[in-house]
Design a protein around this motif. Structure first.
Motif, PDB file in Angstrom:
ATOM      1  N   MET A  89      -0.836  12.981  10.310  1.00 47.78           N
ATOM      2  CA  MET A  89      -2.121  12.454  10.662  1.00 47.78           C
ATOM      3  C   MET A  89      -2.557  13.152  11.940  1.00 47.78           C
ATOM      4  N   ALA A  90      -3.715  13.750  11.891  1.00 46.89           N
ATOM      5  CA  ALA A  90      -4.230  14.424  13.075  1.00 46.89           C
ATOM      6  C   ALA A  90      -4.695  13.408  14.111  1.00 46.89           C
TER       7      ALA A  90
ATOM      8  N   SER B 232      -2.000  -1.059  11.135  1.00 45.97           N
ATOM      9  CA  SER B 232      -0.800  -1.095  10.298  1.00 45.97           C
ATOM     10  C   SER B 232       0.402  -0.477  10.999  1.00 45.97           C
ATOM     11  N   GLY B 233       0.155   0.338  12.028  1.00 52.95           N
ATOM     12  CA  GLY B 233       1.252   0.953  12.771  1.00 52.95           C
ATOM     13  C   GLY B 233       1.325   2.457  12.673  1.00 52.95           C
ATOM     14  N   LEU B 234       0.460   3.073  11.849  1.00 54.21           N
ATOM     15  CA  LEU B 234       0.463   4.540  11.767  1.00 54.21           C
ATOM     16  C   LEU B 234      -0.041   5.132  13.074  1.00 54.21           C
TER      17      LEU B 234
ATOM     18  N   ASN C 280       2.471  -0.967   5.249  1.00 51.88           N
ATOM     19  CA  ASN C 280       1.454  -1.389   4.300  1.00 51.88           C
ATOM     20  C   ASN C 280       0.108  -1.225   4.976  1.00 51.88           C
ATOM     21  N   VAL C 281      -0.664  -0.289   4.476  1.00 56.02           N
ATOM     22  CA  VAL C 281      -1.953   0.059   5.077  1.00 56.02           C
ATOM     23  C   VAL C 281      -3.065  -0.493   4.200  1.00 56.02           C
ATOM     24  N   ARG C 282      -3.911  -1.343   4.780  1.00 57.28           N
ATOM     25  CA  ARG C 282      -5.101  -1.814   4.061  1.00 57.28           C
ATOM     26  C   ARG C 282      -6.162  -0.716   4.148  1.00 57.28           C
ATOM     27  N   LEU C 283      -6.695  -0.340   3.006  1.00 55.49           N
ATOM     28  CA  LEU C 283      -7.703   0.729   2.990  1.00 55.49           C
ATOM     29  C   LEU C 283      -8.985   0.252   3.647  1.00 55.49           C
ATOM     30  N   ASP C 284      -9.549   1.119   4.487  1.00 54.58           N
ATOM     31  CA  ASP C 284     -10.853   0.850   5.103  1.00 54.58           C
ATOM     32  C   ASP C 284     -11.937   1.119   4.067  1.00 54.58           C
TER      33      ASP C 284
END
Length: 69
Positions: free
Chosen positions: A1-2, A13-15, A62-66
Motif C-alpha cells: 500500500m502506497a 482496520s489496521g492496514l 478484516n477490511v470493510r470496503l469504502d
C-alpha cells in the motif's frame, strides 16, 4: 500500500502504508488487478479478509470496503 487515508475503513482496520497485500477474499494477490478481481461483487461496508506482509511478518485484517469516491 502506497498510502492509507486517515479515517478510512482501511486505516481503521489496521492496514498501514508499506503493507504488501498478498491475499484478499481468499484469493492470492500478485498484482493490483488481482486485488480488483478478488473484491469484485463485494458490497461497500462488507468485510474482506485481507492478508498482508508487513516487514516480513504476515497479518490478516478484516477490511470493510469504502464506498467508491
Amino acid at each position: 500500500m502506497a498510502s492509507v487515508k486517515r479515517g478510512s475503513n482501511t486505516a481503521e482496520s489496521g492496514l498501514k502504508a508499506g503493507d504488501v497485500i498478498v491475499e484478499a477474499n481468499g484469493r492470492p494477490v500478485y498484482y493490483k488487478e488481482d486485488l480488483t478481481k478478488a473484491i469484485e461483487g463485494v458490497r461497500p461496508g462488507n468485510p474482506v479478509a485481507t492478508t498482508v506482509n508487513r516487514d516480513g511478518r504476515v497479518f490478516t485484517f478484516n477490511v470493510r470496503l469504502d464506498r467508491p469516491a
